[in-house]
Design a protein around this motif. Structure first.
Motif, PDB file in Angstrom:
ATOM      1  N   UNK A 114      52.935  51.337  31.267  1.00 44.46           N
ATOM      2  CA  UNK A 114      51.709  51.226  30.474  1.00 44.46           C
ATOM      3  C   UNK A 114      51.858  49.992  29.834  1.00 44.46           C
ATOM      4  N   UNK A 115      53.278  49.448  29.407  1.00 42.99           N
ATOM      5  CA  UNK A 115      53.441  48.395  29.129  1.00 42.99           C
ATOM      6  C   UNK A 115      54.497  47.714  29.365  1.00 42.99           C
ATOM      7  N   UNK A 116      54.753  46.494  29.612  1.00 43.62           N
ATOM      8  CA  UNK A 116      55.985  45.649  30.007  1.00 43.62           C
ATOM      9  C   UNK A 116      56.194  44.630  29.118  1.00 43.62           C
ATOM     10  N   UNK A 121      64.085  32.307  25.156  1.00 42.76           N
ATOM     11  CA  UNK A 121      62.566  32.069  25.144  1.00 42.76           C
ATOM     12  C   UNK A 121      61.929  33.264  24.309  1.00 42.76           C
ATOM     13  N   UNK A 122      62.270  34.347  24.116  1.00 43.26           N
ATOM     14  CA  UNK A 122      61.790  35.186  23.423  1.00 43.26           C
ATOM     15  C   UNK A 122      61.207  36.376  24.260  1.00 43.26           C
ATOM     16  N   UNK A 123      60.182  36.960  23.970  1.00 38.19           N
ATOM     17  CA  UNK A 123      59.443  37.888  24.713  1.00 38.19           C
ATOM     18  C   UNK A 123      57.987  37.791  25.202  1.00 38.19           C
ATOM     19  N   UNK A 124      57.616  38.376  26.315  1.00 40.31           N
ATOM     20  CA  UNK A 124      56.555  38.399  26.854  1.00 40.31           C
ATOM     21  C   UNK A 124      55.961  39.740  27.289  1.00 40.31           C
ATOM     22  N   UNK A 125      54.741  40.130  26.480  1.00 37.10           N
ATOM     23  CA  UNK A 125      54.278  41.526  26.640  1.00 37.10           C
ATOM     24  C   UNK A 125      52.886  41.819  27.053  1.00 37.10           C
ATOM     25  N   UNK A 126      52.650  42.543  28.076  1.00 39.78           N
ATOM     26  CA  UNK A 126      51.454  42.908  28.691  1.00 39.78           C
ATOM     27  C   UNK A 126      51.219  44.533  28.401  1.00 39.78           C
ATOM     28  N   UNK A 127      50.147  44.748  27.500  1.00 38.91           N
ATOM     29  CA  UNK A 127      49.892  46.310  27.091  1.00 38.91           C
ATOM     30  C   UNK A 127      48.491  46.689  27.371  1.00 38.91           C
ATOM     31  N   UNK A 128      48.263  47.823  27.091  1.00 36.59           N
ATOM     32  CA  UNK A 128      46.900  48.313  27.070  1.00 36.59           C
ATOM     33  C   UNK A 128      46.223  47.509  26.135  1.00 36.59           C
TER      34      UNK A 128
END
Lengths: 311, 311
Positions: free
Chosen positions: A214-216, A223-230
């Motif tokens: 549901x979320x990655x 370089x931190x974080x990259x998030x893809x969520x609903x």
């Protein structure tokens, strides 16, 4: 309360030696021990943030007993580790005092029998139905004998109990786990590339989401974080590059995401917390601990920017 | 019955890794554990030769428990280890599968309190007065907290009980121990040079005897043994040079000397046994074990020659 699962828990041992020379004999000048394995590292950071945590997974043998003895006095951590006949693995970090470099030696872990796995599943079912459980984290590698689809089973049980579940593992257990639709997966760049075949983080993150998560939240190291969520996509970056030991930085990021989830924070705040904790872990003098003053210094300065997610 | 004393007993752990690379992370492919420390190694060889052995010294913590669990099923070995609050040390041998070379990492050992040392002395007094005790061996380094004159105390107690006593240690504990007039000391060339200041084995061996030891058996590695005793002097040489891992060869020599003493063999026969066992240990595939067929093959072929001992 948050539940962390560490199927391949470890007794983390650190040896300090004046200088490591292959094929020579060394007198170890300092020995330290602590509970290890990703889920136990996550639990320690969650407890430091003020959350009550229950830890489960397997512990066995004299090394398992030592691990549990170290856990017992930890505030806010409840030990719900399941017994196993084999001995809990040791992981050994040999720190060269001359250079500060670390040589790591990891044992494979105990062979878990089908009966032990079945007994664990029963205990886990009971734990995920506990009142007040805010989230579950499934962390790390599988010990020999545990089925490769183990995390998929644990994800389905958590979802059936309506508890959000985060998965942090790699390889085939990650692939099978993602297909069981966890709420969050937190791969690093290598794990993401192995899962999706793509070395382009934005594309790989979207692809991992299409596979079922549901979320990655992809950790991109310094370089931190990259998030893809609903709810949308974000990029979270530390305000400056930090230097130090990255051991445990990923576990601290997981603790940041979970604590933010348990506190019902919006995604950008969860990501800022995860990035600040991660950087505060890199600079801490003891591997896997985080430095509280660095954390509070960095937290308000993490840059979180919205991303177009053409998924 | 023979008594061996291992004040700094160890849990010997062996890791096999494909290739050891400093500052890299390694998956350990094979883990083996066994009781370690010189006196326990000597006991294992004595038991294999058919002698009943009682082992004492200190064991504590979860590592001590593991060590005792490994000892329990050993035939002919009786565990009389004294409890200590600190944890028994680990010694780690990392074997590089590519080259066969070993990198050794030795923990320092538990801190022994004065009360624990006093309790041990009481138990030891009782052991050396047991009926049928043929010999005592005092082996290895001292853990932190044990007085440097410990072996001198243990030698005096054994002599007061009229039991022959062998000492195998190094440095200041050896120097103090020799002055207490042990029946046999078994230094290697380095230990002998440190004790006497002489690098010439014949002279150093005679000098060590003048310092108080009734008999001195110097181990000269692949060149065999040099003995100076009240009955005369001898040189014992293996019939051929053997190749392999010298770990434990000195402990096997001690077991050879002790078993010969217990069986009232004349000195040349004791020395032949010690040399054959030592060489059979070097060629054995497992470090510290001896190869029985090599032992029986070499035993009748060890050359023992009398030496003029102008002491």
């Amino acid at each position: 309360m948050i539940l962390t699962v560490t199927l391949n828990a470890a007794l983390d041992i650190t040896y300090r030696v004046p200088a490591l020379t292959p094929h020579a004999s060394h007198r170890v000048t300092e020995v330290t021990e602590r509970p290890g394995g990703k889920g136990l590292n996550v639990a320690r950071v969650l407890a430091a943030l003020g959350h009550d945590v229950t830890v489960t997974g397997f512990a066995g043998g004299d090394t398992g007993r030592t691990l549990r003895d170290h856990l017992a006095p930890e505030p806010r951590i409840t030990d719900a580790l399941a017994p196993v006949a084999g001995a809990t693995r040791r992981t050994l970090a040999v720190v060269d005092a001359a250079t500060g470099d670390t040589t790591q030696l990891n044992e494979p872990g105990p062979a878990v029998t089908p009966a032990e796995w079945t007994a664990f599943l029963g205990a886990y079912e009971e734990l995920v139905h506990r009142e007040g459980l805010a989230a579950v984290a499934l962390c790390g590698s599988l010990p020999p004998g545990v089925p490769v689809g183990a995390y998929a089973q644990l994800i389905r049980a958590a979802r059936a109990a309506r508890v959000p579940v985060l998965l942090d593992t790699s390889g085939e257990p990650l692939r099978r786990g993602v297909a069981a639709r966890p709420d969050i997966v937190k791969p690093n760049a290598d794990e993401l590339a192995e899962l999706t075949g793509s070395h382009e983080p934005a594309q790989a993150t979207r692809d991992a989401r299409r596979r079922g998560a549901h979320a990655v939240v992809a950790s991109l190291g310094a370089d931190g974080l990259l998030a893809v969520t609903a709810d949308g996509g974000w990029r979270a970056r530390p305000p400056k590059r930090v230097r130090g030991n990255p051991t445990g930085a990923g576990d601290s990021a997981v603790a940041g995401l979970l604590s933010g989830l348990a506190e019902r924070l919006p995604w950008p705040d969860r990501l800022a917390r995860a990035v600040a904790l991660s950087a505060a872990t890199v600079v801490a003098p003891v591997a896997g601990e985080f430095d509280p003053s660095t954390y509070s210094d960095l937290l308000p300065r993490v840059a979180v920017t919205g991303q177009v997610t053409a998924a």
